[in-house]
Design a protein around this motif. Structure first.
Motif, PDB file in Angstrom:
ATOM      1  N   GLN A   1       0.811  -1.212   0.000  1.00 49.08           N
ATOM      2  CA  GLN A   1       0.000   0.000   0.000  1.00 49.08           C
ATOM      3  C   GLN A   1       0.851   1.272   0.000  1.00 49.08           C
ATOM      4  O   GLN A   1       0.403   2.316  -0.459  1.00 49.08           O
ATOM      5  CB  GLN A   1      -0.934   0.042   1.215  1.00 49.08           C
ATOM      6  N   GLY A   2       2.063   1.242   0.538  1.00 46.12           N
ATOM      7  CA  GLY A   2       2.863   2.455   0.613  1.00 46.12           C
ATOM      8  C   GLY A   2       2.292   3.478   1.585  1.00 46.12           C
ATOM      9  O   GLY A   2       2.362   4.686   1.347  1.00 46.12           O
ATOM     10  N   LEU A   3       1.742   3.009   2.688  1.00 41.94           N
ATOM     11  CA  LEU A   3       1.106   3.917   3.651  1.00 41.94           C
ATOM     12  C   LEU A   3       2.099   4.832   4.371  1.00 41.94           C
ATOM     13  O   LEU A   3       1.698   5.834   4.958  1.00 41.94           O
ATOM     14  CB  LEU A   3       0.308   3.103   4.673  1.00 41.94           C
ATOM     15  N   GLU A   4       3.388   4.503   4.292  1.00 39.97           N
ATOM     16  CA  GLU A   4       4.371   5.400   4.897  1.00 39.97           C
ATOM     17  C   GLU A   4       4.362   6.784   4.240  1.00 39.97           C
ATOM     18  O   GLU A   4       4.694   7.791   4.868  1.00 39.97           O
ATOM     19  CB  GLU A   4       5.772   4.791   4.816  1.00 39.97           C
ATOM     20  N   PHE A   5       3.922   6.846   2.970  1.00 39.86           N
ATOM     21  CA  PHE A   5       3.850   8.146   2.298  1.00 39.86           C
ATOM     22  C   PHE A   5       2.710   8.998   2.858  1.00 39.86           C
ATOM     23  O   PHE A   5       2.794  10.229   2.891  1.00 39.86           O
ATOM     24  CB  PHE A   5       3.690   7.953   0.787  1.00 39.86           C
ATOM     25  N   VAL A   6       1.636   8.345   3.298  1.00 41.82           N
ATOM     26  CA  VAL A   6       0.554   9.067   3.973  1.00 41.82           C
ATOM     27  C   VAL A   6       1.056   9.631   5.297  1.00 41.82           C
ATOM     28  O   VAL A   6       0.775  10.792   5.641  1.00 41.82           O
ATOM     29  CB  VAL A   6      -0.663   8.146   4.194  1.00 41.82           C
ATOM     30  N   ILE A   7       1.804   8.812   6.037  1.00 42.59           N
ATOM     31  CA  ILE A   7       2.367   9.279   7.308  1.00 42.59           C
ATOM     32  C   ILE A   7       3.295  10.473   7.066  1.00 42.59           C
ATOM     33  O   ILE A   7       3.243  11.484   7.786  1.00 42.59           O
ATOM     34  CB  ILE A   7       3.139   8.148   8.015  1.00 42.59           C
ATOM     35  N   GLU A   8       4.152  10.386   6.045  1.00 43.82           N
ATOM     36  CA  GLU A   8       5.066  11.491   5.724  1.00 43.82           C
ATOM     37  C   GLU A   8       4.294  12.761   5.388  1.00 43.82           C
ATOM     38  O   GLU A   8       4.652  13.863   5.840  1.00 43.82           O
ATOM     39  CB  GLU A   8       5.954  11.105   4.543  1.00 43.82           C
ATOM     40  N   ALA A   9       3.225  12.624   4.579  1.00 43.05           N
ATOM     41  CA  ALA A   9       2.421  13.794   4.212  1.00 43.05           C
ATOM     42  C   ALA A   9       1.755  14.393   5.443  1.00 43.05           C
ATOM     43  O   ALA A   9       1.701  15.622   5.601  1.00 43.05           O
ATOM     44  CB  ALA A   9       1.380  13.392   3.170  1.00 43.05           C
ATOM     45  N   ALA A  10       1.243  13.550   6.314  1.00 45.83           N
ATOM     46  CA  ALA A  10       0.575  14.040   7.525  1.00 45.83           C
ATOM     47  C   ALA A  10       1.542  14.793   8.422  1.00 45.83           C
ATOM     48  O   ALA A  10       1.216  15.868   8.950  1.00 45.83           O
ATOM     49  CB  ALA A  10      -0.041  12.865   8.278  1.00 45.83           C
ATOM     50  N   ILE A  11       2.740  14.257   8.587  1.00 42.25           N
ATOM     51  CA  ILE A  11       3.736  14.923   9.428  1.00 42.25           C
ATOM     52  C   ILE A  11       4.130  16.273   8.815  1.00 42.25           C
ATOM     53  O   ILE A  11       4.288  17.277   9.524  1.00 42.25           O
ATOM     54  CB  ILE A  11       4.978  14.016   9.610  1.00 42.25           C
ATOM     55  N   GLY A  12       4.241  16.299   7.494  1.00 41.97           N
ATOM     56  CA  GLY A  12       4.605  17.536   6.816  1.00 41.97           C
ATOM     57  C   GLY A  12       3.556  18.624   6.926  1.00 41.97           C
ATOM     58  O   GLY A  12       3.867  19.815   6.821  1.00 41.97           O
ATOM     59  N   LEU A  13       2.298  18.251   7.149  1.00 40.92           N
ATOM     60  CA  LEU A  13       1.205  19.231   7.223  1.00 40.92           C
ATOM     61  C   LEU A  13       0.783  19.547   8.655  1.00 40.92           C
ATOM     62  O   LEU A  13      -0.097  20.389   8.864  1.00 40.92           O
ATOM     63  CB  LEU A  13      -0.013  18.700   6.446  1.00 40.92           C
ATOM     64  N   GLU A  14       1.388  18.874   9.610  1.00 46.81           N
ATOM     65  CA  GLU A  14       0.912  18.989  10.999  1.00 46.81           C
ATOM     66  C   GLU A  14       0.943  20.426  11.505  1.00 46.81           C
ATOM     67  O   GLU A  14      -0.012  20.890  12.144  1.00 46.81           O
ATOM     68  CB  GLU A  14       1.759  18.097  11.904  1.00 46.81           C
ATOM     69  N   GLN A  15       2.013  21.159  11.245  1.00 41.65           N
ATOM     70  CA  GLN A  15       2.138  22.509  11.779  1.00 41.65           C
ATOM     71  C   GLN A  15       1.387  23.536  10.931  1.00 41.65           C
ATOM     72  O   GLN A  15       0.715  24.418  11.471  1.00 41.65           O
ATOM     73  CB  GLN A  15       3.630  22.890  11.854  1.00 41.65           C
ATOM     74  N   SER A  16       1.490  23.413   9.601  1.00 38.57           N
ATOM     75  CA  SER A  16       0.896  24.430   8.725  1.00 38.57           C
ATOM     76  C   SER A  16      -0.609  24.256   8.542  1.00 38.57           C
ATOM     77  O   SER A  16      -1.322  25.229   8.271  1.00 38.57           O
ATOM     78  CB  SER A  16       1.574  24.392   7.352  1.00 38.57           C
ATOM     79  N   HIS A  17      -1.122  23.014   8.673  1.00 38.20           N
ATOM     80  CA  HIS A  17      -2.549  22.747   8.454  1.00 38.20           C
ATOM     81  C   HIS A  17      -3.080  21.859   9.585  1.00 38.20           C
ATOM     82  O   HIS A  17      -3.447  20.694   9.362  1.00 38.20           O
ATOM     83  CB  HIS A  17      -2.783  22.059   7.102  1.00 38.20           C
ATOM     84  N   PRO A  18      -3.137  22.374  10.808  1.00 41.55           N
ATOM     85  CA  PRO A  18      -3.544  21.538  11.941  1.00 41.55           C
ATOM     86  C   PRO A  18      -4.997  21.078  11.877  1.00 41.55           C
ATOM     87  O   PRO A  18      -5.376  20.141  12.595  1.00 41.55           O
ATOM     88  CB  PRO A  18      -3.314  22.463  13.154  1.00 41.55           C
ATOM     89  N   HIS A  19      -5.811  21.710  11.016  1.00 46.44           N
ATOM     90  CA  HIS A  19      -7.221  21.311  10.908  1.00 46.44           C
ATOM     91  C   HIS A  19      -7.403  20.085  10.014  1.00 46.44           C
ATOM     92  O   HIS A  19      -8.515  19.548   9.929  1.00 46.44           O
ATOM     93  CB  HIS A  19      -8.052  22.472  10.352  1.00 46.44           C
ATOM     94  N   ILE A  20      -6.342  19.627   9.330  1.00 48.91           N
ATOM     95  CA  ILE A  20      -6.434  18.415   8.507  1.00 48.91           C
ATOM     96  C   ILE A  20      -6.020  17.226   9.368  1.00 48.91           C
ATOM     97  O   ILE A  20      -4.899  17.171   9.872  1.00 48.91           O
ATOM     98  CB  ILE A  20      -5.541  18.507   7.257  1.00 48.91           C
ATOM     99  N   ARG A  21      -6.941  16.294   9.535  1.00 54.07           N
ATOM    100  CA  ARG A  21      -6.678  15.104  10.344  1.00 54.07           C
ATOM    101  C   ARG A  21      -6.631  13.866   9.450  1.00 54.07           C
ATOM    102  O   ARG A  21      -7.373  13.764   8.474  1.00 54.07           O
ATOM    103  CB  ARG A  21      -7.766  14.931  11.402  1.00 54.07           C
ATOM    104  N   PHE A  22      -5.796  12.937   9.810  1.00 54.53           N
ATOM    105  CA  PHE A  22      -5.604  11.714   9.033  1.00 54.53           C
ATOM    106  C   PHE A  22      -6.067  10.524   9.868  1.00 54.53           C
ATOM    107  O   PHE A  22      -5.632  10.352  11.014  1.00 54.53           O
ATOM    108  CB  PHE A  22      -4.137  11.549   8.647  1.00 54.53           C
TER     109      PHE A  22
END
Length: 435
Positions: free
Chosen positions: A241-262
């Protein structure tokens, strides 16, 4: 008709191949056919047999009108490539005796083998010829290609031998079906005759999976409000599935877009590793497998869905979750190469980003999170596609009709349209379009 299906996965497993094997058999019973199944105990995606099934081998039970016999199987706790081979070999050996006994005593009209597992399929076609039954192989994924392309197996000589064996098995069946047009093309390239090839999509019950309010119990549990955006992955958690890329994207957006939840919902051999990667990041949430009655509410929780996929898995399988996502009227972001089957299905109902590119995935997530009108448009288009192309009742009924016609004719017909303008039941010469 009398239909005997041999497949490694069946209910009560909730996801993956088990779901479609179970629903096919139950629907065939509803259509008036007698159906028997030879299968293994449930074990997927946790790769563990529940205690209550540990002593149920070679016992027969009726599940929703289907006579189900379970056989012993080796289930590795940590499924490496070699252990998976032993796993499938154990089912091929243990399923042979009940498959033969049912074929000789019951005399089925059609014998269906489902891959995975391809190892058990060879015996099904052999027995079908001996008892005068039509043989049908249904391929959910190309397990030989996937094992080597994803690096689970690496020996070049073994690959050549396994591909030769696969080709012989494919040619031994009266019909071979698979779940998407690119996978149909691959069947032809592997030497399957045009008049044997059949497309059978993985359907969805569009009455059970339908548009619903996004304010669900899952949002309530996570204390999420109207302004929070949810990106959801639901399904198996394994390496392909390559779900590590979802984790990477989520970590990258954590500070700039805190309203986006995964939200990552499901189970699988890679789940522990993913939880470790996500540890300490408050915008990433994990759920286990959800009960069937809650599945529609889970899908509705999302503002959009995520389908990550490694480049090596392109056109080896079409993710079965796509039909459910479309039916729920939510858009999707898929990681897929241009020109692949997954990309072709998603364009117009979501966004496509290159596989393995977490930065591109971040950009797509930001784009959809800021465009409610675009999300609504994609969701409406997805629902339309689900009704046109993925409806369970229509597809299973056509499969039933084709099997019945097969007793009178050697012709093959496609099951499930290959584009929005196609009709159910196209002759395969029209349905298959080679590059």
């Amino acid at each position: 008709m009398r239909v005997l299906l041999v497949g490694i996965n069946y209910a009560p497993d909730l996801i993956g191949v088990a779901k479609y094997n179970s629903e096919l058999c139950e629907s065939l019973v509803t259509e008036g056919h007698e159906v028997r199944v030879i299968t293994a105990p449930p074990y997927y995606p946790a790769w563990k047999i529940p205690h209550r099934f540990s002593s149920s081998y070679f016992r027969t039970r009726h599940i929703d009108g289907v006579r189900v016999t379970r056989t012993p199987i080796y289930v590795p706790e940590h499924p490496s490539g070699a252990k998976r081979l032993i796993h499938h070999a154990s089912f091929a050996l243990s399923s042979a005796v009940p498959a033969l006994a049912n074929a000789l005593s019951w005399r089925p009209d059609v014998m269906i083998a489902v891959a995975p597992s391809l190892m058990s399929a060879a015996f099904v076609s052999f027995v079908a010829r001996r008892v005068g039954a039509k043989s049908w192989l249904h391929i959910q994924d190309f397990e030989v290609d996937a094992a080597f392309d994803l690096g689970l197996l690496r020996n070049g000589s073994l690959r050549k031998w396994m591909l030769r064996t696969e080709a012989a098995i494919l040619k031994s069946f009266d019909h071979v079906s698979t779940i998407s047009q690119p996978m149909m093309d691959r069947l032809i390239l592997k030497g399957v005759d045009f008049d044997k090839a059949v497309e059978v999509r993985n359907w969805i019950d569009t009455r059970a999976i339908c548009p619903a309010s996004r304010m669900t119990k899952y949002r309530e549990q996570l204390k999420l409000g109207e302004t929070d955006i949810v990106a959801l992955y639901s399904g198996t958690m394994s390496r392909k599935q390559g779900l590590e890329f979802v984790i990477e994207a989520a970590i990258g957006l954590e500070q700039s877009h805190p309203h986006i939840r995964f939200i990552l919902a499901g189970d699988g051999p890679d789940k522990t590793r993913l939880e470790q990667l996500a540890a300490g990041h408050s915008n990433i949430h994990f759920f286990g497998l959800q009960p069937k009655e809650s599945f529609n509410e889970l899908l509705a929780t999302a503002d959009f869905h995520l389908i990550p996929q490694k480049a090596e898995a392109a056109d080896l399988v079409l993710p079965s979750k796509l039909g459910a996502i479309f039916a729920s009227a939510r858009p999707v972001i898929a990681m897929a190469e241009e020109g692949t089957g997954l990309a072709a299905e998603v364009i117009g109902a979501g966004l496509v980003t290159p596989p393995g590119d977490s930065s591109a995935l971040q950009a797509a997530i930001c784009q959809l999170s800021e465009a409610s009108a675009l999300r609504e448009h994609y969701g409406e288009e997805g629902r339309k596609r689900a009704l046109d192309r993925w409806d369970r009742q229509t597809i299973v009924r056509r499969w039933s009709e084709v099997m019945a016609d097969e007793r009178k004719s050697t012709g093959a017909m496609g099951i499930g349209p290959t584009s929005a303008n196609d009709n159910i039941g196209l002759p395969v010469e029209d349905a298959v379009r080679l590059p």
